[in-house]
Design an enzyme around this catalytic site. Structure first.
Site, short mmCIF file in Angstrom:
data_model
loop_
_atom_site.label_atom_id
_atom_site.label_comp_id
_atom_site.label_asym_id
_atom_site.label_seq_id
_atom_site.Cartn_x
_atom_site.Cartn_y
_atom_site.Cartn_z
N GLU B 244 0.82 -1.22 0.00
CA GLU B 244 0.00 0.00 0.00
C GLU B 244 0.85 1.26 0.00
OE1 GLU B 244 -4.02 0.85 1.86
OE2 GLU B 244 -2.71 1.62 3.42
N ARG B 270 -0.90 34.76 -15.44
CA ARG B 270 -1.25 35.80 -14.49
C ARG B 270 -0.24 36.95 -14.55
NH1 ARG B 270 -5.19 38.29 -11.58
NH2 ARG B 270 -4.42 39.02 -9.56
#
Ligand SMILES: Cc1cc2nc3c(=O)[nH]c(=O)nc-3n(C[C@H](O)[C@H](O)[C@H](O)COP(=O)(O)OP(=O)(O)OC[C@H]3O[C@@H](n4cnc5c(N)ncnc54)[C@H](O)[C@@H]3O)c2cc1C
Lengths: 93, 395
Positions: B244, B270
């Site tokens: 996992e 931006r």
């Protein structure tokens, strides 16, 4: 008497190092390493890495079960079986 | 040493990204707000083959090796913004499929794996308890053998997939005298009398992944539902955690790449003080840091996955990857928010959610502190072992 070069001779320093780090100074062949806490869940993986390196064997996830690593005797038996299987494979190649 | 994905792996990666971007991101802001799990997305993933990736074909799986699995999960993490869904899928794969595959009997594999792979059933594992988290093996749940059955009593908390699961792998101590060596895993069907979902839990992130507390009161399990051997629970748990930790973090890599790309794009678009904000060294340096972080995170994780794909063990490397990538992903999200300024803080931009989702990476599957404890253990540095009765009595 442990024969020099035998599986047990190579295994014992590892087991004793772990035992001593937990304050245990004597381990006999049939002592449960898991119940005494000498080999905990992490210790099993360190043991597996040690066995893989020392004896050049491959140990699968499904072989990491208490039966194989419960005591010095069961580890010795497990490694001997692994080495025998490896020898057989090499011989039939 | 080979750092290249094969052509098939690259094609697979592209295919997963396309699938995930097209199919898995619907209504995510709403679903996150209302803590809604998407069954539709779950089923689509199963149909695509995600849940079955590492499972052998004979049980309906894709038979992928660990590296290919990591490649697919990274792509999923990149294309799918629903980190909660990905978390549920990972919990299902590594804590129910893998333990059954590795330690189950043939009958158990035949009964459970095809339905777990097809997504018809959801799996979970229940280890954590109110009094035992990091010290997992000191759990208080008990099992007792009675004739041809085991009787389980106890309570569990923080259990992912609880509300959805059909297949529950529960850890309980069968022989407390033996300490952790008594811990045993059982497969429980959700309709077992005495089993209840006692309380739904609400969380900061991964909100589309369900979680609850579980209660087991005199739950009777037939002996054939023993998983592995009596006393084998520690190993089953550790083996599934090894898988996992590596695989769950693979999806984080994808999320980190997505955040990097979004930030680069924003830094170019931006404008402030008459120019793109990306021209300002503090911003471009952040972008460079994000890239360094992604690259290094990939290296540690791929190394662990490579070891596993060679049939080797990677507990130490998996812990290194888990600790490193968890931190890296949080920092990636913080940098992405900073680059986006006020917009990054707004829900609409979907970056603040990445941060909320990333934080749990330092807690589940063993906290970062516990990963470091495992790593130190490989250097012979360990504190008193938990749940070993001999030591407990002395202490
Ligand atoms: C999103 C999420 C999903 C989860 N899913 C599941 C699941 O499906 N199944 C399941 O069984 N569990 C699950 N868990 C539980 C998770 O495994 C535990 O939360 C985790 O192991 C930590 O336990 P704890 O929360 O009790 O914290 P504690 O163990 O109480 O730790 C508190 C703090 O003390 C530190 N600490 C503890 N011991 C040591 C030590 N020896 N050395 C240094 N620091 C230490 C910890 O690192 C932490 O910072 C999940 C948790 C989360 C957040």
């Amino acid at each position: 008497m442990t024969e020099p070069g035998s599986i047990k001779a190579q295994l014992m320093p590892f087991v004793m190092e772990n035992a001593q780090s937990k304050g245990i100074n004597q381990v006999s062949d049939d002592d449960s390493l898991t119940a005494s806490g000498i080999i905990d869940s992490l210790g099993v993986f360190r043991l597996v890495s040690f066995l893989e390196e020392t004896f050049a064997v491959r140990i699968g996830d499904e072989e990491i079960v208490n039966d194989n690593f419960e005591s010095v005797r069961t580890i010795e038996k497990f490694v001997a079986a692994k080495l025998a299987a490896k020898g057989e494979k090499a011989a039939t190649r | 040493m080979d750092f290249a994905w094969s052509e098939e792996q690259q094609a697979f990666r592209r295919e997963v990204i396309r699938f995930a971007q097209q199919e898995l991101n619907e209504n995510l802001i709403e679903r996150d707000l209302h803590e809604e799990f998407s069954w539709d997305a779950w089923r689509k993933c199963a149909k695509f083959g995600i849940q079955g990736l590492p499972i052998p074909q004979e049980y309906g799986g894709g038979d992928a090796d660990m590296l290919t699995t990591v490649c697919g999960l990274e792509a999923l993490g990149y294309g799918c913004r629903d980190n909660g869904l990905i978390f549920s899928i990972n919990a299902h794969m590594w804590t129910s499929e893998i333990p059954i595959l590795k330690f189950g009997t043939e009958a158990q594999k035949k009964k459970y794996l095809p339905k777990l792979v097809s997504g018809e059933w959801v799996g979970l594992h229940a280890m954590t308890e109110p009094m035992s988290g990091s010290d997992a093996f000191s759990l208080l749940s008990r099992a007792e053998r009675k004739g041809d059955r085991y009787v389980i009593n106890g309570s569990k908390t923080f259990i992912t997939n609880a509300q959805n699961a059909e297949v529950i792998i529960v850890f309980a101590n069968l022989d407390p005298e033996k300490g952790a060596a008594g811990i045993t895993a059982f497969i429980l069907d959700k309709d077992t009398p005495g089993f209840t979902i006692s309380k739904k839990l609400h969380k900061m992130g991964l909100r589309t992944s369900p979680m609850a507390e579980l209660s087991f009161v005199d739950c009777e399990v037939p002996v054939e539902n023993l998983l592995g051997k009596e006393g084998g629970g520690q190993t089953i748990f550790t083996v599934s955690m090894e898988w996992e930790r590596i695989c769950i973090m693979a999806s984080h890599l994808g999320a980190m790449q997505r955040m990097l790309e979004t930030s680069v794009k924003y830094a170019k678009e931006r404008r402030q003080f008459g120019q793109a904000i990306g021209n300002f060294p503090p911003i471009s340096t952040k972008i460079a840091d994000m890239d360094i972080r992604l690259e290094t995170a990939r290296l540690v994780l791929y190394k662990a996955a490579w070891l596993k794909s060679q049939g080797k063990h990677a507990l130490r490397e998996g812990s290194i990857a888990k600790a490193y990538v968890a931190d890296a992903c949080i920092q990636q999200a913080l940098d992405a928010i900073q680059i986006h300024g006020g917009y990054g803080y707004m829900t609409e931009y979907q970056i603040e959610r990445e941060l909320r989702d990333a934080i749990s990476g330092k807690i589940y599957s063993g906290t970062t502190e516990i990963q470091k404890k495992i790593i130190a253990g490989f250097h012979g540095l360990s504190d008193v072992p938990s749940a070993a009765p001999a030591r407990r009595e002395q202490g």
